[in-house]
Design a protein around this motif. Structure first.
Motif, short mmCIF file in Angstrom:
data_model
loop_
_atom_site.label_atom_id
_atom_site.label_comp_id
_atom_site.label_asym_id
_atom_site.label_seq_id
_atom_site.Cartn_x
_atom_site.Cartn_y
_atom_site.Cartn_z
N ASP A 152 0.83 -1.20 0.00
CA ASP A 152 0.00 0.00 0.00
C ASP A 152 0.87 1.26 0.00
O ASP A 152 0.56 2.24 -0.69
N HIS A 153 1.96 1.24 0.76
CA HIS A 153 2.86 2.38 0.78
C HIS A 153 3.60 2.53 -0.55
O HIS A 153 3.85 3.65 -1.00
N ARG A 154 3.89 1.42 -1.20
CA ARG A 154 4.51 1.47 -2.52
C ARG A 154 3.56 2.14 -3.51
O ARG A 154 3.96 2.97 -4.33
N VAL A 155 2.28 1.80 -3.43
CA VAL A 155 1.28 2.43 -4.29
C VAL A 155 1.21 3.93 -3.97
O VAL A 155 1.13 4.76 -4.88
N SER A 156 1.30 4.29 -2.70
CA SER A 156 1.28 5.70 -2.32
C SER A 156 2.47 6.44 -2.92
O SER A 156 2.33 7.57 -3.41
N LEU A 157 3.65 5.83 -2.88
CA LEU A 157 4.82 6.47 -3.47
C LEU A 157 4.62 6.68 -4.97
O LEU A 157 5.02 7.70 -5.52
N HIS A 158 3.95 5.73 -5.60
CA HIS A 158 3.64 5.87 -7.02
C HIS A 158 2.73 7.08 -7.25
O HIS A 158 2.96 7.87 -8.17
N TYR A 159 1.71 7.24 -6.41
CA TYR A 159 0.83 8.41 -6.54
C TYR A 159 1.60 9.71 -6.28
O TYR A 159 1.39 10.71 -6.97
N VAL A 160 2.49 9.71 -5.29
CA VAL A 160 3.31 10.90 -5.03
C VAL A 160 4.12 11.25 -6.27
O VAL A 160 4.19 12.41 -6.69
#
Length: 169
Positions: A152-160
């Motif tokens: 989930d945090h990896r996906v967040s980094l992608h959105y960032v």
């Protein structure tokens, strides 16, 4: 506009993507990026317990992070000092926050945003704006008993990274 990988910490991206060289091998060269993406797509396709859309999205995230990993340059933090002001950015923000809320509920998302600010993924202005957006998101389907995990945090980094590219960073 393309994502500018010079604004990202390569070790942080590697850790967030869950990627690591096998058996102490070197990280792949730039010419190996396409082959690595193909292998990643094959392993995603073999995972029968996930929906095809989830596998495709995860493969896209991995390809983006690998592409950023193969670029060099000076690092600049925070990655996203403020949210870009555009309709496409706003749609992306709501998509990201909705994903996180569905994964773990609003309280966990607020904690995650504070964490992202503390590690330098978000600047003060971006974190405050995301908190304001978060107050307007509530979903009965949210899994508040769940915790956000590394994926989930990896996906967040992608959105960032995607929002930073819209902002021109």
């Amino acid at each position: 506009m393309a994502i500018d990988p010079r604004n990202y910490d390569l070790d942080e991206l590697r850790a967030a993507s869950g990627a690591s060289p096998a058996g102490g091998a070197e990280w792949p060269s730039e010419g190996d990026a396409e082959r690595g993406a193909d292998e990643s797509a094959q392993s995603d396709a073999e995972a029968a317990d996930r929906p095809a859309a989830a596998a495709a999205f995860e493969s896209s995230v991995t390809r983006d992070l690998v592409a950023m990993d193969h670029q060099g340059g000076p690092l600049d933090r925070p990655y996203l000092p403020a949210l870009p002001a555009s309709l496409s950015a706003e749609a992306l923000i709501f998509e990201w926050l909705e994903f996180l809320v569905l994964q773990a509920g609003r309280e966990s998302v607020a904690d995650a945003l504070a964490f992202y600010e503390s590690v330098g993924w978000l600047g003060n202005d971006a974190a405050a704006a995301l908190e304001a957006y978060l107050t307007g998101i509530d979903d009965a389907r949210a899994n508040a008993d769940n915790d956000l995990d590394a994926d989930d945090h990896r996906v967040s980094l992608h959105y960032v990274a995607r929002l930073a590219s819209i902002a021109g960073r």
